[in-house]
Write an enzyme that holds these catalytic residues in place. Structure first.
Site: not given
Length: 283
Positions: A181, A241
């Site tokens: 990611r 995040c």
């Protein structure tokens, strides 16, 4: 057991010994990634550590924000905690059903609200269950308790501050998302977000800080994991995040290794990835 400090993390042994302490409040802070069909509240109602109350991360948040579970106004936090019977003079222990995933977010939120007597259960519910410790399905007996919250603004960063830190290299920006990611090789779980990462950020996937049983690694191993990812621990650190949840696992680890100059980017990729005028790096 890697580490035990009642202001950061406690062991299942410690919690078992203090389960009946009148000043202890246990919170189940389980939440799941978008798209996960599991129901955290239903799972809590079916089985939880005795006396635990359910902390709904999405409810105890800023309802005026379009972003997921942003830190709530102080007054809302106080009223929600009062309704849970959590207040001044209580020792709070937070766990989740993944081992260590969302519990650290609630630890960070309490500290952000000036409440320091809070710790995460190392290994969470999976370790507790694996050791054959007691669970129940009873609702907790709740008495109102006043809480005094004083927001500590140093623990949080907004998009303007993070953009400046990225551009001027003012801090280490450390991303807790999985490596693919971070590199932008897979689509984000939240629809409509670009793939990639904040320029000048480093990647420390939160799972690399955990042992196989989802407990945190030793302080020395935590420090080595950050340094191996190129993080200069002599500088301020901003954790980030997907939506400000697992970033708090990094914040918890930093606190444990004695790195006090850390803050959390509350909007995280849910915010950064949605703004076309913010630069995104890949690879």
């Amino acid at each position: 057991m890697a580490h035990s400090d009642q202001s950061t993390i406690v062991s299942t042994d410690w919690l078992a010994q203090h389960l009946d302490a009148p000043d202890l409040r246990i919170l189940d802070a389980t939440t799941y990634l978008p798209g996960d069909p599991r129901d955290a509240k239903a799972n809590y109602e079916a089985a939880h550590i005795p006396g635990a109350r359910f902390f709904d991360i999405d409810d105890v948040s800023d309802s005026n924000s379009d972003l997921p579970h942003m830190a709530p106004p102080t007054e809302k936090f106080m009223s929600r905690m009062r309704a849970l019977g959590v207040g001044d003079g209580h020792r709070v222990v937070v766990y989740d059903s993944e081992g260590l995933f969302s519990a650290a977010r609630v630890w960070w939120l309490f500290r952000h609200m000036g409440q320091m007597d809070v710790a995460v259960l190392d290994g969470g519910l999976p370790k507790w269950l694996a050791e054959g410790r007691p669970i129940e399905d009873l609702p907790p007996f709740i008495r109102d308790r006043h809480m005094t919250a004083r927001r500590n603004a140093t623990l949080v960063r907004d998009v303007t501050q993070v953009a400046l830190a990225s551009k001027l290299d003012q801090a280490e920006i450390v991303d807790a998302r999985a490596a693919e990611r971070f590199r932008g090789e897979v689509a984000e779980p939240r629809k409509g977000l670009r793939a990639g990462h904040i320029p000048n950020s480093k990647n420390v996937p939160f799972k690399t800080l955990l042992n196989a049983d989802h407990t945190l690694k030793t302080p020395d191993a935590l420090r080595a994991t950050f340094e191996d990812a190129g993080v200069d621990l002599k500088r301020p650190v901003i954790t980030t995040c997907g939506s400000g949840v697992t970033a708090a696992v990094l914040s918890l680890a930093l606190e444990i290794i004695g790195h006090r100059d850390h803050s959390l980017y509350d909007g995280s990729w849910a915010e950064w990835g949605s703004y076309d005028d913010l630069k995104v790096e890949q690879g």
